[in-house]
Design an enzyme around this catalytic site. Structure first.
Site, PDB file in Angstrom:
ATOM      1  CD  GLU A  28      36.395  45.428  43.979  1.00  0.00           C
ATOM      2  OE1 GLU A  28      37.121  44.899  43.133  1.00  0.00           O
ATOM      3  OE2 GLU A  28      36.509  45.214  45.201  1.00  0.00           O
ATOM      4  CD  GLU A  59      38.316  40.635  39.576  1.00  0.00           C
ATOM      5  OE1 GLU A  59      37.889  39.459  39.696  1.00  0.00           O
ATOM      6  OE2 GLU A  59      38.642  41.331  40.543  1.00  0.00           O
ATOM      7  CG  HIS A 128      48.339  44.537  45.017  1.00  0.00           C
ATOM      8  ND1 HIS A 128      48.495  43.464  45.867  1.00  0.00           N
ATOM      9  CD2 HIS A 128      47.039  44.895  45.108  1.00  0.00           C
ATOM     10  CE1 HIS A 128      47.341  43.196  46.455  1.00  0.00           C
ATOM     11  NE2 HIS A 128      46.439  44.035  46.016  1.00  0.00           N
TER      12      HIS A 128
END
Lengths: 323, 361
Positions: A28, A59, A128
C-alpha cells in the site's frame, strides 16, 4: 556507505530488483509515496508500475496476491504498512503460504518475503507498536527474521528474497531513522538461521533480536563499567533458530537472559528459555530470566512502562549475575 | 426475477454446432467420457467413505459439467486454482486414476504423503494448484497468479473455480478487486445452486458486477454452455479485457461426505443431471449409443478397480515424511524431533537401541 535502516533497506531492495527480474514489490502506497516509512522511495520511478505495485489497503489482498505471484515463480516482496495490520492476511499466511509446500509435497512453493515494520519506541500506541513474531514462529512453514541494524538488514533481506521459503521479515521501525551503519557496497548476504555474537563477554549470555539488540548492547556497555561482561547474542533469525550458538554461549557463561519486546506470556523468549532449560540446564547457575513488555496492549503514553529498555535489561542482568 | 442462465445443450443441435464450431465429434465424446469417469470415481470415493475406509470426502456428483466443461475450455499452459469438487478437471488435466486414488487413500506414493484430506489434489504437471482447506483464499492467489502472467508477458489465463459461499468471504472481494485493477487474465467460475439463485436475485453475480467485473450467468448443468462461456472469457482475458465472472447455476451441489440419502451417492437422476442431459444431446447428434455406454462403463469400472487396488496395496507414507517439505531444508528443530521420535537415520530406528551410548559422559 553509511546508511540508516530505511535507506539500507531501500538499497537492498533496489539491488534485488536490479539483480532478478522476477523480484516485484507489492504494498500500500509503496509507489509514488515510497512507503509510509520511505523504504521504497524512488523505486517506482526506477523500475516502473509492473515491478513496484501499489495495491489497496487490504492486507489479505496484498499477501494473497503475492502468494499467487510466488506460486507462478516470481519472487514478490510484499509490504504491510505496520505489522499491527497483518492480521487480515493471517489466513493467507498460516493456512496457505505456510502449508503450500507441505500440502503439495513440494510441487508448489511460495518464495515470498513479507516485510513488516514492527515494534514500539515511537509512541505508536496499540496499533502501531506490536511485535507479533511469536504468531509466525509458532506456524510451521514460515521463516521468521528480525534484523537489528542496517547492515544486518541488507544481508538478511537479500537472503530472504533469494530463499525458496516464505520469509516474514520484521523491521524494527524504531531504527528506520536510527543510527547509520557502514553497509558494504558489494553483494554480501547473511545466512538465514545463524545468530551472531554482537558483543563478547564471559559473565552472562543475553539474547535479543530486532529492535531490542541496541538496548541490550547499551545495557551491556553500562554494566561493563560495573565489572559485568555480557555475551550478547543477536539471534537474527527466529525460525530456524541457531540453538547451537545459544547453548554454546550459555555453556561459557552459565547464565542466560532473554530480551523480548513483545508482551511476556507465550512469547518467543519463552521458547528460548524452554530450549535452554532442556539443553543447557547443567551449565546454568541461575534461572533463565526474561525481560519483556508487560502483558498489556502497548499504550501511547507510558510506553516506557510497557516496553523493556536498557535500564530494565541492565537491572535484570545484574539480578541474574548476582543470583 | 433472477437473470436467466444461458443454455445450449437442450435446444436445437444446430445452435450448439454454430456456437461451438471448434468442438469436434472426438472432443464431444472425450468430454462425455470425462464426465462419466468423474461420476464413477466420485461414486467409488463416496463408497470408500461409506465403508469407513476414508474419514472424509466431498462429493462432486452433479458438478461434472462445470468441472469438465471449464477444464476443456482452457489451454495446457493455463493455470487452474480448482476446488475439491473438480474431479473431472483433475482427470482432464492429465491426472491419472492411480494418482487420484493414491491421494484419496493417502499412501506413500502420494507426492504429499497423505497429508491432506481425500480429494484435495495437487497436479503441478497439469498446472492444477494444490487445493487447500479454507474457502475462497484461492481467489486472491488466482488473481496474483494472473497478474504474474501479465508481468511475464505470457499469453495464459488462470481459471479459478469455487462455490457460491465464497462470496461471503473477504477474499472474494480481495480477489476481484485485484483482478479488476490489474486487468488480470482471470476466469472466475462460481457454482451457484439454482435454488439459492431463485431465492436471491443478487448473490455472487451482483457482487462481481459491483466490482466492475464482466459477468454472466450460464446453465451450470449444461457442459456446452459452460465450455462456451469459459472459451469466451478466456479469449477476452487474452485480449487484455481483464477478468470475467461466470455464475454457473447448478441443480445439485452434493452434500459433504457422501450421505447415502443425498444426491451424492448417485448424483441427481432427474432431468437436471448434467450427464443425462449431455447424453441426450449426444444421442441426438448420433454420437452416443447404449453399446458405447456399456463399453465405457465396463472399462471405467475395471480401471477404477485396478487403480484403487494398486493404491490400496501401496505402502503407507513413511513416518519420516512428516518432517519433509516444511521448509526447503529440514531445519535443526525438525531434525532433532525426527531423531528423538526415532524415524529414519536415527540411532533408535537403526538398531532399536536407545542410542545414548555415544553421547554418554
Amino acid at each position: 556507505m553509511e546508511l540508516d535502516l530505511q535507506r539500507a533497506l531501500n538499497f537492498g531492495l533496489r539491488g534485488e530488483l536490479e539483480r532478478d527480474p522476477d523480484v516485484v514489490l507489492l504494498g500500500e502506497d509503496i509507489g509514488a509515496l515510497g512507503g509510509v516509512f520511505g523504504v521504497t522511495r524512488g523505486l517506482l520511478e526506477e523500475f516502473g508500475v509492473d515491478r513496484v505495485i501499489d495495491l489497496p489497503p487490504s492486507e489479505g489482498g496484498i499477501v494473497g496476491g503475492a502468494t499467487g505471484m510466488a506460486l507462478y515463480g516470481l519472487r514478490p516482496v510484499a509490504e504491510v504498512q505496520f505489522a499491527d495490520f497483518v492480521y487480515p492476511a493471517f489466513d493467507q499466511l498460516v493456512s496457505e503460504v505456510a502449508k503450500m509446500r507441505y500440502r503439495s509435497g513440494g510441487q508448489y512453493v511460495c518464495p515470498l518475503t513479507l516485510r513488516l515494520p514492527y515494534g514500539g519506541g515511537v509512541g505508536g500506541g496499540p496499533y502501531h507498536s506490536q511485535s507479533p513474531e511469536a504468531y509466525f514462529a509458532h506456524t510451521p512453514g514460515l521463516v521468521v527474521v528480525a534484523p537489528s541494524s542496517p547492515r544486518q538488514a541488507v544481508g538478511l533481506l537479500r537472503s530472504a528474497v533469494r530463499s525458496n521459503d516464505p520469509v516474514v521479515f520484521l523491521e524494527p521501525k524504531r531504527l528506520y531513522r536510527g543510527p547509520a551503519e557502514d553497509v558494504p557496497g558489494e553483494d554480501f548476504t547473511v545466512t538465514l538461521g545463524r545468530a551472531r555474537r554482537a558483543r563478547e563477554g564471559s559473565d552472562v549470555s543475553v539474547f535479543a533480536w530486532g529492535g531490542m539488540v541496541g538496548a541490550t548492547l547499551r545495557a551491556a556497555a553500562d554494566l561493563a563499567g560495573a565489572g559485568i561482561e555480557a555475551d550478547v547474542i543477536d539471534l537474527r533469525t527466529l525460525v530456524p533458530l541457531d540453538i547451537e550458538a545459544a547453548v554454546e554461549s550459555v555453556a561459557r557463561t552459565g547464565r542466560a537472559v532473554v530480551v523480548q519486546e513483545a508482551p511476556r506470556s507465550c512469547g518467543y523468549a519463552a521458547e528460548l528459555a524452554a530450549l535452554l532449560a532442556e539443553k543447557a540446564v547443567l551449565y546454568l547457575e541461575a534461572p533463565v530470566t526474561r525481560v519483556t513488555a508487560t502483558d498489556s496492549p502497548c499504550p501511547r503514553r507510558l510506553e516506557e512502562v510497557h516496553l523493556p529498555d536498557e535500564h530494565r535489561i541492565a537491572a535484570t542482568i545484574e539480578e541474574v549475575v548476582d543470583f | 426475477m433472477a437473470e436467466e442462465a444461458r443454455s445450449l445443450i437442450s435446444g436445437d443441435v444446430r445452435e450448439a454446432e454454430e456456437v461451438l464450431p471448434d468442438l469436434t465429434d472426438g472432443d464431444l465424446r472425450t468430454l462425455y467420457e470425462a464426465m462419466i469417469l468423474a461420476r464413477a470415481v466420485d461414486s467409488r470415493c463416496s463408497g470408500l467413505h461409506e465403508e469407513g475406509r476414508i474419514g472424509f470426502y466431498v462429493p462432486s456428483a452433479g458438478l461434472e459439467a462445470v468441472s469438465a466443461g471449464s477444464a476443456h475450455a482452457v489451454a495446457e499452459d493455463d493455470w487452474l486454482f480448482p476446488s475439491h469438487r473438480d474431479v473431472a478437471a483433475f482427470l482432464l488435466r492429465g491426472g491419472s486414476l492411480r494418482a487420484l486414488f493414491d491421494q484419496v487413500v493417502g499412501n506413500g506414493d502420494d507426492p504429499a504423503f497423505g497429508r491432506q484430506l481425500p480429494g484435495h489434489h495437487t497436479l503441478a504437471d497439469g498446472r492444477f494448484v494444490s487445493v487447500g482447506g479454507p474457502v475462497a483464499t484461492r481467489l486472491v492467489q488466482a488473481a496474483g497468479c494472473a497478474m504474474a502472467m501479465r508481468l511475464r508477458n505470457h499469453r495464459r489465463v488462470v481459471l479459478a473455480s469455487f462455490g457460491a459461499a465464497a462470496a461471503a468471504r473477504s477474499d472474494f472481494h480481495d480477489g476481484l478487486s485485484l483482478a479488476v485493477r490489474r486487468r488480470a487474465p482471470l476466469v472466475l467460475l462460481c457454482r451457484s445452486p439454482v435454488a439459492s439463485v431463485a431465492e436471491q436475485p443478487g448473490g455472487p453475480l451482483t457482487l462481481a458486477r459491483a466490482h466492475g467485473v464482466s459477468a454472466s450467468r450460464v446453465d451450470g448443468d449444461d457442459i456446452l454452455a459452460v465450455y462456451a462461456a469459459v472459451v469466451q472469457a478466456r479469449s477476452r482475458a487474452l485480449d487484455g479485457g481483464g477478468p470475467t465472472f461466470i455464475d454457473a447455476c447448478v441443480a445439485a451441489v452434493p452434500a459433504r461426505s457422501g450421505d447415502p440419502g443425498s444426491a451424492a451417492s448417485g448424483g441427481p437422476d432427474s432431468d437436471a443431471d448434467p450427464v443425462v442431459r449431455y447424453r441426450r444431446h449426444l444421442e441426438r447428434r448420433g454420437l452416443w449409443n447404449a453399446a458405447w455406454q456399456e463399453e465405457l462403463d465396463a472399462r471405467h469400472r475395471a480401471r477404477i478397480r485396478e487403480a484403487l487396488a494398486a493404491a490400496s496395496a501401496a505402502p503407507p507414507p513413511p513416518p519420516a515424511s512428516v518432517f519433509e517439505d516444511v521448509l526447503e531444508e529440514r531445519h535443526g528443530a525438525l531434525e532433532e524431533q525426527r531423531r528423538v521420535l526415532g524415524h529414519e537415520g536415527s540411532p533408535l530406528a537403526a538398531d532399536g537401541d536407545s542410542g545414548e551410548e555415544e553421547d554418554a559422559g
